[in-house]
Write an enzyme that holds these catalytic residues in place. Structure first.
Site, PDB file in Angstrom:
ATOM      1  N   ASP A 159      47.126  54.215 -65.804  1.00 28.95           N
ATOM      2  CA  ASP A 159      47.758  53.619 -66.990  1.00 28.95           C
ATOM      3  C   ASP A 159      48.773  54.576 -67.612  1.00 28.95           C
ATOM      4  O   ASP A 159      48.804  54.763 -68.825  1.00 28.95           O
ATOM      5  CB  ASP A 159      46.698  53.217 -68.016  1.00 28.95           C
ATOM      6  CG  ASP A 159      47.259  52.338 -69.122  1.00 28.95           C
ATOM      7  OD1 ASP A 159      48.282  51.665 -68.885  1.00 28.95           O
ATOM      8  OD2 ASP A 159      46.684  52.310 -70.221  1.00 28.95           O
ATOM      9  N   LEU A 160      49.594  55.183 -66.783  1.00 26.81           N
ATOM     10  CA  LEU A 160      50.589  56.112 -67.311  1.00 26.81           C
ATOM     11  C   LEU A 160      51.769  55.340 -67.888  1.00 26.81           C
ATOM     12  O   LEU A 160      52.308  54.446 -67.246  1.00 26.81           O
ATOM     13  CB  LEU A 160      51.059  57.070 -66.221  1.00 26.81           C
ATOM     14  CG  LEU A 160      49.997  58.078 -65.809  1.00 26.81           C
ATOM     15  CD1 LEU A 160      50.398  58.786 -64.533  1.00 26.81           C
ATOM     16  CD2 LEU A 160      49.754  59.082 -66.916  1.00 26.81           C
TER      17      LEU A 160
END
Length: 116
Positions: A35-36
């Site tokens: 989830d960057l």
């Protein structure tokens, strides 16, 4: 980033180096973030930190992997195409999209383009 008029060009190398070192550490220890996005990278005094490991997963986890990870603008193609198996390469795709956004001060893949 929304309030910035000029790109972060003079700081990109330092920020990118720190993030890539952090990701290398994460991947070396058998995890990937999944989830960057800019909201999960906090910068204080030229030090960047990767945060929000709520979707992080061990590399050894058994497939199928969930196909809803990450904000759409930063999702790798294999995730967009709903693959049930993927690798830490999805983190690298996301960082590439974030760094392009830092350089241009606008998302490289805005939601209007990604209608999947």
């Amino acid at each position: 980033m929304k309030e910035r008029q000029r790109p972060f060009r003079n700081k990109i190398r330092n920020l990118l180096t720190q993030v890539l070192q952090g990701l290398a550490h994460l991947h070396r220890n058998e995890y990937f973030h999944r989830d960057l996005k800019p909201e999960n990278l906090l910068v204080t005094n030229d030090v960047i930190k990767i945060v929000d490991f709520g979707l992080a997963r061990e590399l050894s986890s058994m497939p199928p992997c969930t196909n809803y990870v990450s904000t759409r603008w930063y999702r790798a193609l294999e995730v967009l195409l709903k693959s049930s198996t993927y690798t830490p390469a999805i983190d690298m795709w996301a960082i590439g999209a974030v760094m392009a956004e830092l350089l241009t001060v606008c998302p490289i893949f805005p939601r209007e383009v990604l209608i999947i």
